[in-house]
Design a protein around this motif. Structure first.
Motif, PDB file in Angstrom:
ATOM      1  N   LEU A 126     -49.974  14.732 -40.637  1.00 33.44           N
ATOM      2  CA  LEU A 126     -50.572  15.362 -41.813  1.00 33.44           C
ATOM      3  C   LEU A 126     -51.317  16.609 -41.388  1.00 33.44           C
ATOM      4  O   LEU A 126     -52.539  16.700 -41.409  1.00 33.44           O
ATOM      5  CB  LEU A 126     -51.523  14.382 -42.503  1.00 33.44           C
ATOM      6  CG  LEU A 126     -50.887  13.055 -42.916  1.00 33.44           C
ATOM      7  CD1 LEU A 126     -51.922  12.171 -43.590  1.00 33.44           C
ATOM      8  CD2 LEU A 126     -49.701  13.291 -43.822  1.00 33.44           C
ATOM      9  N   HIS A 128     -51.660  20.624 -41.994  1.00 29.78           N
ATOM     10  CA  HIS A 128     -51.365  21.709 -42.943  1.00 29.78           C
ATOM     11  C   HIS A 128     -51.415  23.087 -42.298  1.00 29.78           C
ATOM     12  O   HIS A 128     -51.315  24.096 -42.985  1.00 29.78           O
ATOM     13  CB  HIS A 128     -52.372  21.678 -44.104  1.00 29.78           C
ATOM     14  CG  HIS A 128     -52.340  20.404 -44.874  1.00 29.78           C
ATOM     15  ND1 HIS A 128     -51.311  20.060 -45.718  1.00 29.78           N
ATOM     16  CD2 HIS A 128     -53.218  19.368 -44.906  1.00 29.78           C
ATOM     17  CE1 HIS A 128     -51.560  18.877 -46.262  1.00 29.78           C
ATOM     18  NE2 HIS A 128     -52.710  18.433 -45.782  1.00 29.78           N
ATOM     19  N   SER A 146     -58.565  13.495 -55.341  1.00 34.55           N
ATOM     20  CA  SER A 146     -58.573  13.461 -53.878  1.00 34.55           C
ATOM     21  C   SER A 146     -59.211  14.680 -53.229  1.00 34.55           C
ATOM     22  O   SER A 146     -59.542  14.655 -52.044  1.00 34.55           O
ATOM     23  CB  SER A 146     -57.134  13.327 -53.352  1.00 34.55           C
ATOM     24  OG  SER A 146     -56.367  14.455 -53.734  1.00 34.55           O
ATOM     25  N   VAL A 148     -57.670  17.442 -52.623  1.00 34.27           N
ATOM     26  CA  VAL A 148     -56.672  18.113 -51.793  1.00 34.27           C
ATOM     27  C   VAL A 148     -56.286  19.446 -52.419  1.00 34.27           C
ATOM     28  O   VAL A 148     -56.009  19.530 -53.613  1.00 34.27           O
ATOM     29  CB  VAL A 148     -55.411  17.236 -51.635  1.00 34.27           C
ATOM     30  CG1 VAL A 148     -54.320  17.991 -50.883  1.00 34.27           C
ATOM     31  CG2 VAL A 148     -55.773  15.948 -50.900  1.00 34.27           C
ATOM     32  N   ARG A 150     -53.729  22.557 -52.998  1.00 28.56           N
ATOM     33  CA  ARG A 150     -52.289  22.770 -53.025  1.00 28.56           C
ATOM     34  C   ARG A 150     -51.990  24.189 -53.472  1.00 28.56           C
ATOM     35  O   ARG A 150     -52.656  24.727 -54.350  1.00 28.56           O
ATOM     36  CB  ARG A 150     -51.597  21.798 -54.001  1.00 28.56           C
ATOM     37  CG  ARG A 150     -51.596  20.364 -53.579  1.00 28.56           C
ATOM     38  CD  ARG A 150     -51.060  19.480 -54.684  1.00 28.56           C
ATOM     39  NE  ARG A 150     -49.770  19.959 -55.151  1.00 28.56           N
ATOM     40  CZ  ARG A 150     -48.607  19.618 -54.590  1.00 28.56           C
ATOM     41  NH1 ARG A 150     -48.593  18.804 -53.547  1.00 28.56           N
ATOM     42  NH2 ARG A 150     -47.471  20.068 -55.062  1.00 28.56           N
ATOM     43  N   THR A 205     -49.784   7.745 -48.764  1.00 24.40           N
ATOM     44  CA  THR A 205     -50.908   8.545 -48.259  1.00 24.40           C
ATOM     45  C   THR A 205     -50.421   9.853 -47.633  1.00 24.40           C
ATOM     46  O   THR A 205     -49.467   9.865 -46.856  1.00 24.40           O
ATOM     47  CB  THR A 205     -51.684   7.747 -47.203  1.00 24.40           C
ATOM     48  OG1 THR A 205     -52.226   6.571 -47.807  1.00 24.40           O
ATOM     49  CG2 THR A 205     -52.814   8.572 -46.616  1.00 24.40           C
ATOM     50  N   GLY A 206     -51.081  10.948 -47.963  1.00 25.84           N
ATOM     51  CA  GLY A 206     -50.768  12.239 -47.363  1.00 25.84           C
ATOM     52  C   GLY A 206     -49.559  12.947 -47.937  1.00 25.84           C
ATOM     53  O   GLY A 206     -49.219  14.040 -47.472  1.00 25.84           O
ATOM     54  N   SER A 208     -48.424  15.212 -50.175  1.00 27.04           N
ATOM     55  CA  SER A 208     -48.988  16.229 -51.064  1.00 27.04           C
ATOM     56  C   SER A 208     -48.012  16.670 -52.151  1.00 27.04           C
ATOM     57  O   SER A 208     -48.420  17.318 -53.120  1.00 27.04           O
ATOM     58  CB  SER A 208     -49.442  17.449 -50.249  1.00 27.04           C
ATOM     59  OG  SER A 208     -48.352  18.006 -49.528  1.00 27.04           O
ATOM     60  N   ARG A 252     -53.924   8.178 -51.334  1.00 28.22           N
ATOM     61  CA  ARG A 252     -54.953   9.090 -50.833  1.00 28.22           C
ATOM     62  C   ARG A 252     -54.324  10.388 -50.331  1.00 28.22           C
ATOM     63  O   ARG A 252     -53.214  10.388 -49.810  1.00 28.22           O
ATOM     64  CB  ARG A 252     -55.750   8.431 -49.713  1.00 28.22           C
ATOM     65  CG  ARG A 252     -56.599   7.239 -50.143  1.00 28.22           C
ATOM     66  CD  ARG A 252     -57.479   6.762 -48.996  1.00 28.22           C
ATOM     67  NE  ARG A 252     -56.673   6.254 -47.901  1.00 28.22           N
ATOM     68  CZ  ARG A 252     -56.342   4.984 -47.763  1.00 28.22           C
ATOM     69  NH1 ARG A 252     -56.722   4.099 -48.660  1.00 28.22           N
ATOM     70  NH2 ARG A 252     -55.619   4.590 -46.729  1.00 28.22           N
ATOM     71  N   ASP A 253     -55.059  11.495 -50.472  1.00 25.62           N
ATOM     72  CA  ASP A 253     -54.614  12.807 -49.986  1.00 25.62           C
ATOM     73  C   ASP A 253     -53.266  13.205 -50.574  1.00 25.62           C
ATOM     74  O   ASP A 253     -52.388  13.724 -49.874  1.00 25.62           O
ATOM     75  CB  ASP A 253     -54.542  12.822 -48.450  1.00 25.62           C
ATOM     76  CG  ASP A 253     -55.902  12.595 -47.806  1.00 25.62           C
ATOM     77  OD1 ASP A 253     -56.908  13.034 -48.405  1.00 25.62           O
ATOM     78  OD2 ASP A 253     -55.960  11.972 -46.738  1.00 25.62           O
ATOM     79  N   THR A 254     -53.088  12.939 -51.845  1.00 26.51           N
ATOM     80  CA  THR A 254     -51.892  13.365 -52.561  1.00 26.51           C
ATOM     81  C   THR A 254     -52.310  14.302 -53.694  1.00 26.51           C
ATOM     82  O   THR A 254     -53.484  14.636 -53.840  1.00 26.51           O
ATOM     83  CB  THR A 254     -51.124  12.158 -53.137  1.00 26.51           C
ATOM     84  OG1 THR A 254     -51.941  11.525 -54.142  1.00 26.51           O
ATOM     85  CG2 THR A 254     -50.789  11.145 -52.053  1.00 26.51           C
TER      86      THR A 254
END
Length: 273
Positions: A126, A128, A146, A148, A150, A205-206, A208, A252-254
């Motif tokens: 994960l 970025h 979350s 996060v 994008r 999880t993760g 995105s 999580r983390d989406t």
């Protein structure tokens, strides 16, 4: 006086010998495709699925090889009779591979024709950093749930790779336990929701590329989605058969926001998010 160590069973020792032989053969004949195919067919014909499952578990859990070597060894043993494939769990840690190696795993799954697979666990780093600096001029959105960030209108490598994986995923109708760290997307959730009627555990999880649309795809059949905007108040709306059994969804983390959470809580009362 030191305690006596329990000796390995004959089956365990036999498995260790088989893996050693396969590893050496793979090193010595790495580029001989014809010989590898013949060897694979011989192993599939001679070894029972239960023994091959144990060998696969030993490869993924005990050996600390890179992904290419691991998949080459698994290719000799993996077919439609194998119920479990966990590429994350290791003896002392968890294993995640770069996004560029996703096609390697997808080729393994496609070649194995995993119609009996009940547990599938794969995950990527994960990281970025390859996507560039978040302070670029492109417009950003922040997920309320979350946090996060994008980039709008960005197409990830995973989305490109997953388009070749969808036909294989549709065959995995017996999946109960699915972990797709960083490699899930909205279309994959649509296939899982419609095909995996026995699903109980889902961890994305993760990932995105998953948004509220993906959660809607997971929960509702295409007929409900095509009818227009889903009425979140109507708790009697028809859902996919998989929603009857699912107990856990980790997102999580989406890109899943409050709407996706409401859909899961409203229409999947048995589960924990």
């Amino acid at each position: 006086m030191p305690e006596l160590k329990t000796p390995d069973s004959l089956e365990t020792q036999s498995c260790q010998v088989i893996l050693s032989v396969l590893y050496q053969l793979n090193l010595n004949h790495e580029n001989n495709v014809a010989m590898s195919s013949e060897r694979r067919q011989f192993i599939l014909d001679c070894l029972q699925p239960s023994l091959r499952q144990r060998l696969i578990s030993m490869i993924t859990y005990s050996l600390n090889q890179d992904l290419n070597v691991t998949c080459k060894l698994l290719d000799y043993l993996f077919d439609s009779g194998i119920p479990h494939l966990d590429l994350i769990t290791r003896r002392f840690s968890s294993f995640y591979f770069p996004a560029d190696q996703v096609p390697t795993v997808y080729r393994l799954l496609s070649r194995g024709d995993p119609t009996s697979l009940e547990k599938l666990c794969i995950g990527i780093h994960l990281d970025h950093s390859e996507e560039g600096d978040w302070e670029d001029e492109e417009k950003e959105t922040i997920c309320w749930y979350s946090g996060v960030k994008r980039k709008e209108e960005s197409v990830s490598k995973v989305l490109v790779y997953n388009s070749y994986f969808y036909p294989t995923l549709e065959k995995m109708k017996k999946l109960r336990h699915v972990v797709l760290h960083g490699v899930c997307d909205n279309q994959a959730l649509s296939i899982i929701g419609q095909s995996c009627n026995l699903l109980q555990y889902l961890d994305i999880t993760g990932s995105s590329d998953v948004t509220d649309v993906g959660i809607q795809n997971l929960v509702f059949p295409p007929a409900i989605q095509k009818a227009g905007r889903v009425n979140l108040v109507n708790t009697r709306a028809r859902t996919n058969p998989s929603m009857k059994h699912i107990c856990t969804v980790l997102a999580r983390d989406t890109g899943v926001d409050v709407t996706g959470c409401i859909i899961l809580l409203q229409f999947c009362p048995r589960q924990w998010i």
